[in-house]
Design a protein around this motif. Sequence first.
Motif, short mmCIF file in Angstrom:
data_model
loop_
_atom_site.label_atom_id
_atom_site.label_comp_id
_atom_site.label_asym_id
_atom_site.label_seq_id
_atom_site.Cartn_x
_atom_site.Cartn_y
_atom_site.Cartn_z
N MET A 103 0.49 -0.96 -0.19
CA MET A 103 0.16 -0.01 -0.18
C MET A 103 1.14 1.13 -0.62
O MET A 103 0.48 2.62 -1.09
CB MET A 103 -1.15 -0.05 1.23
N SER A 104 1.84 1.13 0.68
CA SER A 104 3.25 2.82 0.65
C SER A 104 3.74 2.53 -0.11
O SER A 104 4.69 3.54 -0.84
CB SER A 104 3.94 2.13 2.18
N SER A 105 4.32 1.21 -1.57
CA SER A 105 5.26 1.66 -2.09
C SER A 105 4.17 1.83 -3.40
O SER A 105 4.87 2.45 -4.40
CB SER A 105 5.47 0.14 -2.27
N THR A 106 2.63 2.33 -3.24
CA THR A 106 2.25 2.53 -5.00
C THR A 106 2.04 4.31 -5.15
O THR A 106 1.45 5.06 -3.19
CB THR A 106 0.95 2.09 -4.77
N ARG A 107 1.94 4.92 -5.73
CA ARG A 107 1.43 6.16 -5.87
C ARG A 107 -0.02 6.47 -6.18
O ARG A 107 -0.59 7.61 -5.65
CB ARG A 107 2.30 7.10 -7.04
N CYS A 108 -1.19 5.78 -6.19
CA CYS A 108 -2.37 5.53 -6.76
C CYS A 108 -2.86 5.01 -5.90
O CYS A 108 -4.07 4.81 -6.09
CB CYS A 108 -2.26 5.53 -7.88
N GLY A 109 -2.36 3.92 -5.10
CA GLY A 109 -3.20 2.97 -4.74
C GLY A 109 -3.29 1.49 -5.11
O GLY A 109 -2.31 1.23 -6.45
N PHE A 262 -7.59 11.77 -7.29
CA PHE A 262 -8.24 10.36 -6.39
C PHE A 262 -8.98 10.48 -7.32
O PHE A 262 -9.43 8.71 -6.68
CB PHE A 262 -9.24 12.03 -5.07
N LYS A 263 -10.16 11.09 -8.39
CA LYS A 263 -10.80 10.40 -8.43
C LYS A 263 -10.45 9.54 -9.95
O LYS A 263 -10.75 8.07 -10.16
CB LYS A 263 -11.56 11.27 -10.06
N ASN A 264 -9.34 10.14 -10.62
CA ASN A 264 -8.55 8.93 -11.10
C ASN A 264 -7.88 7.49 -10.85
O ASN A 264 -7.57 6.15 -11.08
CB ASN A 264 -7.19 9.47 -12.22
N GLY A 265 -7.89 7.80 -9.78
CA GLY A 265 -7.07 6.82 -8.72
C GLY A 265 -8.24 5.44 -8.40
O GLY A 265 -8.24 4.34 -8.81
N VAL A 266 -9.28 5.92 -8.09
CA VAL A 266 -10.16 5.49 -7.93
C VAL A 266 -10.50 4.84 -9.37
O VAL A 266 -10.82 3.72 -9.14
CB VAL A 266 -11.63 6.48 -7.16
N ARG A 267 -10.24 5.49 -9.80
CA ARG A 267 -11.23 4.99 -11.12
C ARG A 267 -10.53 3.67 -12.00
O ARG A 267 -10.99 2.97 -12.18
CB ARG A 267 -11.33 6.16 -12.82
N GLY A 268 -8.89 4.37 -11.73
CA GLY A 268 -8.22 3.16 -12.61
C GLY A 268 -7.17 1.93 -11.72
O GLY A 268 -7.57 1.37 -11.82
N VAL A 269 -7.70 2.16 -10.19
CA VAL A 269 -7.39 0.98 -9.47
C VAL A 269 -8.35 0.23 -8.72
O VAL A 269 -8.32 -0.91 -8.47
CB VAL A 269 -6.40 1.94 -8.28
N TYR A 270 -9.48 1.02 -8.44
CA TYR A 270 -10.43 0.80 -7.86
C TYR A 270 -11.97 -0.25 -8.49
O TYR A 270 -12.98 0.03 -8.25
CB TYR A 270 -10.92 1.09 -6.72
N HIS A 271 -11.94 0.86 -9.82
CA HIS A 271 -13.41 0.66 -10.22
C HIS A 271 -13.97 1.17 -9.88
O HIS A 271 -14.49 3.06 -10.14
CB HIS A 271 -13.44 -0.51 -11.06
N SER A 272 -15.00 1.35 -8.53
CA SER A 272 -15.61 2.20 -8.07
C SER A 272 -15.45 1.68 -6.21
O SER A 272 -15.31 0.86 -5.99
CB SER A 272 -16.92 1.49 -8.19
N ILE A 273 -16.18 2.44 -5.89
CA ILE A 273 -15.43 2.21 -4.52
C ILE A 273 -17.37 2.77 -3.92
O ILE A 273 -17.71 3.27 -3.61
CB ILE A 273 -15.13 2.81 -3.50
#
Length: 314
Positions: A103-109, A262-273
């Motif tokens: 978790m700590s080693s990525t920039r976007c999660g 935040f929004k790009n990260g959520v979209r790219g990594v988590y898709h939706s939360i």
Amino acid sequence: MAARSRASVAPSPSSGSQLTYLRFMELFPDNDACLEYLKNKFYADGTSCPNPKCGKASKFHRITGRSAYSCQYCGHHVYPTAGTIFHKSTVSLKLWFWAVYLMSSTRCGISAKQLEREIGVTYKTAHRMFKQIRTLLNDDSEDQLHGDVEVDESAYGGKPRAYETRNNLGRISKTHKPTILAMVERQGRVRARVIPDRGTRSIHTAVKRHILPASMLFTDEWNAYETVAKHFLAHKRIKHQAHVYVDGDIHTNTVEGFFGLFKNGVRGVYHSISTAYLQDYLNEYTFRYNRRFSDYPMFYAILDRVEKDRPASS
Ligand SMILES: [Zn+2]
């Protein structure tokens, strides 16, 4: 120029954590090393023995085959994981540390799906682990923001469109989507909170709680900012409705940049939360954002947050 040594493990300056994977594996190769780290954090040599009948400044020695240490004077047992998120988990301490590292080693999660693949736990376990690690990342107890502070709000799922916010009288009404209020010091820290709506009361409460009165506010022309501004040193507003986005130093680009991240990260990594976890994800992003200029590895910054919520003893 000399060729870089193949054995060199120096982190690249762009690394998000300044702790290389190789170094992490050297430091935390197994459960014992992780337990020893927590022992040194909570029961360093010279720590007073928690046994009230002893209480001496003691050294605690590992009890073979157990996740416990004992006082050198009275033999009282202490458990370095007791009261922490790691306690009584079926997941080994090494995997927990690994999850914190990832978790700590990525920039976007990193998604729970990826954690599942990386460390070989079920998706449900991976999801629960990240959820618990995120509980450590709340920066709310830190000092209030100050200086030049940009404030903006955004409905989760996008700002409400004009037709959604105006009733027939042309007055702006509240949106019922969960609203994120972000407050960002220029060149500094961010605080982001889920608030019930973008109404005056919700915005006033959050802004007054998180920003020092001697600050300069930069906002758009939303009415709630006009009315909260009297509690602050000064207020500059950008006229988005007139399609003005930057006027000298008057802009909200910094806070909009945070929303974009935040929004790009959520979209790219988590898709939706899920809305239920929105604040936890915001905490993760703000934690990372607030340490973006720090030389201290985020891995340790997270482990520093691990606390014991009750005294460990047997
Ligand atoms: Zn003792």
